[in-house]
Design an enzyme around this catalytic site. Structure first.
Site, PDB file in Angstrom:
ATOM      1  N   ASP A   1       0.828  -1.199   0.000  1.00  0.00           N
ATOM      2  CA  ASP A   1       0.000   0.000   0.000  1.00  0.00           C
ATOM      3  C   ASP A   1       0.869   1.260   0.000  1.00  0.00           C
ATOM      4  O   ASP A   1       1.957   1.283   0.574  1.00  0.00           O
ATOM      5  CB  ASP A   1      -0.899   0.006   1.242  1.00  0.00           C
ATOM      6  CG  ASP A   1      -1.770   1.237   1.311  1.00  0.00           C
ATOM      7  OD1 ASP A   1      -2.670   1.358   0.469  1.00  0.00           O
ATOM      8  OD2 ASP A   1      -1.516   2.095   2.177  1.00  0.00           O
TER       9      ASP A   1
ATOM     10  N   GLU B   1       0.741  -0.708  -5.253  1.00  0.00           N
ATOM     11  CA  GLU B   1      -0.347   0.257  -5.364  1.00  0.00           C
ATOM     12  C   GLU B   1       0.317   1.621  -5.558  1.00  0.00           C
ATOM     13  O   GLU B   1       0.810   2.221  -4.607  1.00  0.00           O
ATOM     14  CB  GLU B   1      -1.218   0.222  -4.100  1.00  0.00           C
ATOM     15  CG  GLU B   1      -2.480   1.048  -4.216  1.00  0.00           C
ATOM     16  CD  GLU B   1      -2.488   2.281  -3.324  1.00  0.00           C
ATOM     17  OE1 GLU B   1      -3.501   2.994  -3.321  1.00  0.00           O
ATOM     18  OE2 GLU B   1      -1.471   2.559  -2.649  1.00  0.00           O
TER      19      GLU B   1
END
Length: 668
Positions: A327, A381
Site C-alpha cells: 500500500d 499500489e
C-alpha cells in the site's frame, strides 16, 4: 545499459539516475548479506530473535530500545508491577533481554513493557509482539501470549498460486458478514470463501490484517506489524482460513502497510523508547506524513530494514501468505509523497526528489519475498506511473510482479460523471484500458475499496442512484436508470477484465452491484455497522436483479479462465468508431464487440475478422443476465468472403448490435 532503458528509449536521458538507483540497492544488499556470505532471507529473521519466545528452559524476551534507561516486562503474571525478575538487561547495540522461568508465563497472559528514558517513562506494547487484544470494557490494548498447547498445523504446505491470469477478490474480513457487527476469520472461511470459489476467482486480497487501533482506518493506520488483528479472531483461525483457501486453489495476498505508521504511542511504535526517531527520521518534516496524520519510516536505517524485511518473511513463513499488495507506494517513492505532483512527463520521476532509501527498501523487499517463495506475488499500489516498478530487478526494475492500473477506475468515474452517454468514445476506452508499459504487468480493475468509501459512490450507485431502492425487484416495473445502469455495469466490467495484461481485481460484493458506500462505525454515524457489511442476501434472492450482475461476473470470469494464459495472448483492435460508439478487439479466437451507443442499434454491422464461423459465448443482453434478449445467441455467424482481404485470411462479419450491449463470439 540496463534493460529498462533498452526497452524504453525515452528513459535514456535518465539512465544515470536509474543506474545510480540500481547500484544503491546492490550496495545495500551486499552490506546486509555480508558480501554474499548469507542470504537476504537469513538477514530477515528478526521475528525469531526479538519479542517473546518459549524456549526449552523457559521464556526469553528481547526488544530494541537504544534510548531506554530501564525496561520491565509487566503483565497479568505479575499484577502489572515492576518486579526484579522481569527487569530487562541491556546486552548490545540497544538490545534488551530478560529470561523468565517457564511457570511464570502462560498462554493468553497479557503483557506490556514499562520503558524508562531520560526525563520520562511509559507503557509500551512490544514492537515485535505477535498478538494484541483490546479490553472490551476499558478499550485498552495489550500484548497477549499466544502459545497454545496444540498450535494449528497446516494441511497444505506446497501451494502454488494460479496466475494465468490472476483474478483477485479483494476482501475485508470484518465487513464480510451480512450482520451489523465485525465479522470473524471463521465466518469468512465458512461463508465467504465458498462464494469466492464458486465465482471463479483464484486469489483473495485480505485487507486490515495487521493490528490497528482504529477500526475505521480500514486497516491502514497500523500499530502492531507482527500481530494479526484480534478483532476477527485468533492467529490460528487466520491460519485455518488461509489453509482452507489453499485447499480451494485460492491464493491469499496480504494488503501490507509499510508506507507509514499510526502516531499512537500507547498502541504502536511511536516514541517507543522515548525518542522520536527510533524507527523514523529525525527531521520532523520528513517524519510526519502531512496527508495521513501518521509517521513515515526512516528506510535508511538498517534496523528499520531489518524490522520491515523480517515482517515480510514472518507473514509468509508463519501464516503462509502467498504475497503482498504494498500500500501507498507512491508515498514512499518521493519526499513529497506524490502530493500536488503532476507526473505528466518523465522529468517528474527523476527530479532529485526521489527517496532512494525507500526505493532501495522496496527493491530489497521484492528480492527477499521471491527468495523465500519463488512463486510469491507482489503488487504495487502506485499512482504516479514510475517506470520500472513492475520490472524484474536484473533489468533495472523494482521487482514487483504487478502494478495496479489506477488510471482505469479514475477513467470510469470521470466518464460516468462528466460524459454524456453518446460521448462514451471507444477510442478513449481502448486507450485507458490498454495504455501501459509493455514490459510491466498490471492489475486492471473497475473499482476497489477506494471507490466505495463514504463520501464517494460505487459504480453501480453512480449509474442507478436512488432507483436501487425502488426498482431492483423483478416483481415491480423497472426504470430507465436501472436498465441503463445494469447494462453499463456489465459492459464496463467486460471491457476492463478482457483487456488485461496481468490480472483483474474486484472488491467483494461489487460484482453483483452491492448498493451504497462503505462507512465504518464512528462517532459521526453513532458507531453503526450498517454500511460496514456485505448484504449477500441481495445476490441470493432470485426475486431481485442483483443476481443477474453476479451471474454475469461468474460467466465472464469463467470465459477468461477458459483461455490458457489469457493475459499473455495478443490483443488486436479490430474496430473502433467514436461516431457509432462501437469497439471490437480479438484475443486468440475470441472476438469482443461493444456498442456503447445509448440509442442506436445497428443491423448487419460489418467488420473485418479472420475468416470462419463464429458463435456467441457471452452476451450482456442475454435474459439470464437481466438483458432484453435482442440477439439470438444460438445463431452462428459466418464471415463473407472478400477477394481484397482473402490473402490476409480475413472476411466480413456482419452482426446485429443492440444499443448499450456487448457480446463475445468465439471462432469455431
Amino acid at each position: 545499459m540496463l534493460d529498462i532503458v533498452k526497452n524504453d528509449p525515452w528513459l535514456e536521458p535518465f539512465s544515470r539516475s536509474i543506474e545510480d538507483r540500481n547500484n544503491y540497492f546492490l550496495k545495500k544488499e551486499k552490506e546486509l548479506t555480508q558480501n554474499g556470505k548469507i542470504r537476504l532471507s537469513d538477514f530477515a529473521t528478526g521475528y525469531l530473535y526479538f519479542g517473546l519466545h518459549k524456549t526449552t528452559d523457559g521464556w526469553v524476551f528481547r526488544e530494541w530500545a537504544p534510548n531506554a534507561t530501564e525496561i520491565f516486562l509487566i503483565g497479568t503474571f505479575n499484577n502489572w508491577q515492576r518486579m526484579e525478575p522481569y527487569r530487562l538487561r541491556s546486552i548490545e547495540k540497544g538490545v534488551w533481554e530478560v529470561k523468565i522461568p517457564p511457570e511464570h508465563i502462560r498462554h493468553q497472559d497479557l503483557y506490556k513493557l514499562l520503558v524508562s528514558w531520560e526525563g520520562g517513562s511509559g507503557e509500551r506494547i512490544p514492537a515485535w509482539c505477535r498478538r494484541v487484544v483490546q479490553d472490551a470494557q476499558t478499550h485498552i490494548f495489550s500484548a497477549q501470549v499466544w502459545e497454545p498447547a496444540t498450535p494449528y498445523t497446516f494441511k497444505i504446505t506446497n501451494f502454488k498460486p494460479d496466475t494465468s491470469p490472476l483474478l483477485i477478490y479483494e476482501c475485508h474480513v470484518g465487513m464480510a458478514t451480512a450482520e451489523e457487527k465485525v465479522g470473524t476469520y471463521n465466518e469468512f472461511r465458512e461463508n465467504v470463501l465458498p462464494r469466492i470459489k464458486n465465482s471463479g476467482y483464484n486469489a483473495i486480497q485480505l485487507m486490515a490484517i495487521q493490528e490497528h487501533p482504529y477500526y475505521g482506518s480500514f486497516g491502514y493506520h497500523v500499530s502492531n506489524f507482527f500481530a494479526p488483528t484480534s478483532r476477527f479472531g485468533t492467529p490460528d483461525e487466520l491460519r485455518q482460513l488461509i489453509d482452507a483457501a489453499h485447499e480451494m486453489g485460492i491464493a491469499v495476498i496480504m494488503d501490507i502497510v509499510h508506507s507509514h505508521v499510526v502516531k499512537n504511542e500507547l498502541e504502536g511504535i511511536a516514541r517507543f523508547d522515548g525518542s522520536y526517531d527510533l524507527y523514523f527520521p529525525s527531521n520532523p518534516n520528513r517524519r510526519n506524513h502531512p496527508a495521513w496524520d501518521s509517521l513515515c519510516f526512516d528506510y535508511g536505517k538498517n534496523e528499520v530494514l531489518h524490522f520491515l524485511l523480517s515482517n515480510c518473511k514472518y507473514w509468509m513463513e508463519e501464516y503462509r501468505f502467498d504475497g503482498f499488495r504494498f500500500d501507498g507506494v507512491t508515498s514512499m517513492l518521493y519526499y513529497s509523497h506524490g502530493l500536488e505532483e503532476s507526473f505528466t512527463r518523465y522529468d517528474d520521476y527523476y527530479n532529485n526528489r526521489q527517496d532512494l532509501d525507500a526505493i532501495c527498501y522496496l527493491t530489497l523487499a521484492n528480492k527477499l519475498i521471491h527468495e523465500v517463495n519463488p512463486t510469491a506475488i507482489t503488487i504495487a499500489e502506485e499512482v504516479s506511473g514510475m517506470p520500472g516498478l513492475g520490472l524484474d530487478i536484473k533489468s533495472g526494475g523494482y521487482g514487483f510482479d504487478y502494478r495496479m492500473a489506477m488510471n482505469i477506475p479514475d477513467f470510469w468515474i470521470k466518464t460516468i460523471k462528466e460524459r454524456k452517454d453518446e460521448e462514451w468514445h471507444p477510442s478513449a476506452i481502448w486507450w485507458e484500458t490498454t495504455n501501459r508499459r509493455a514490459d510491466e504487468k498490471t492489475i486492471s480493475y473497475v473499482e476497489s475499496h477506494d471507490q466505495a468509501l463514504v463520501g464517494d459512490k460505487t459504480i453501480i450507485f453512480r449509474l442507478i442512484d436512488a432507483d436501487m431502492y425502488w426498482f431492483m425487484s423483478k416483481l415491480k416495473s423497472s426504470s430507465f436508470r436501472v436498465d441503463r445502469g445494469m447494462a453499463l455495469h456489465k459492459m464496463i466490467r467486460l471491457v476492463t477484465a478482457t483487456t488485461i495484461n496481468g490480472g483483474y481485481l474486484n472488491f467483494m460484493g461489487n460484482e453483483f452491484g452491492h448498493p451504497e458506500w462503505i462507512d465504518f462505525p464512528r462517532e459521526g454515524n453513532n458507531w453503526s455497522h450498517k454500511y460496514a457489511r456485505r448484504q449477500w442476501q441481495l445476490a441470493d434472492d432470485k426475486n431481485l436483479k442483483y443476481h443477474y450482475l453476479g451471474d454475469f461476473d461468474k460467466a465472464m470470469i469463467n470465459l477468461i479462465k477458459s483461455v490458457p494464459d489469457f493475459q499473455t495472448t495478443t490483443i488486436t483492435k479490430i474496430w473502433d468508431k467514436d461516431d457509432d460508439n462501437v469497439l471490437a478487439y480479438m484475443r486468440e479466437r475470441l472476438l469482443f464487440v461493444f456498442n456503447f451507443h445509448p440509442e442506436k442499434s445497428f443491423n448487419d454491422y460489418g467488420m473485418l475478422v479472420p475468416e470462419g464461423e463464429y458463435s456467441i459465448v457471452l452476451n450482456t443482453d442475454n435474459f439470464r443476465f437481466g438483458g432484453f434478449g435482442l440477439n439470438n445467441d444460438t445463431v452462428h455467424h459466418f464471415t463473407h468472403h472478400d477477394p481484397l482481404y482473402a490473402k490476409d485470411g480475413k472476411g466480413w462479419i456482419k452482426i446485429y448490435l443492440p444499443a448499450r450491449s456487448a457480446f463475445v463470439l468465439k471462432k469455431i
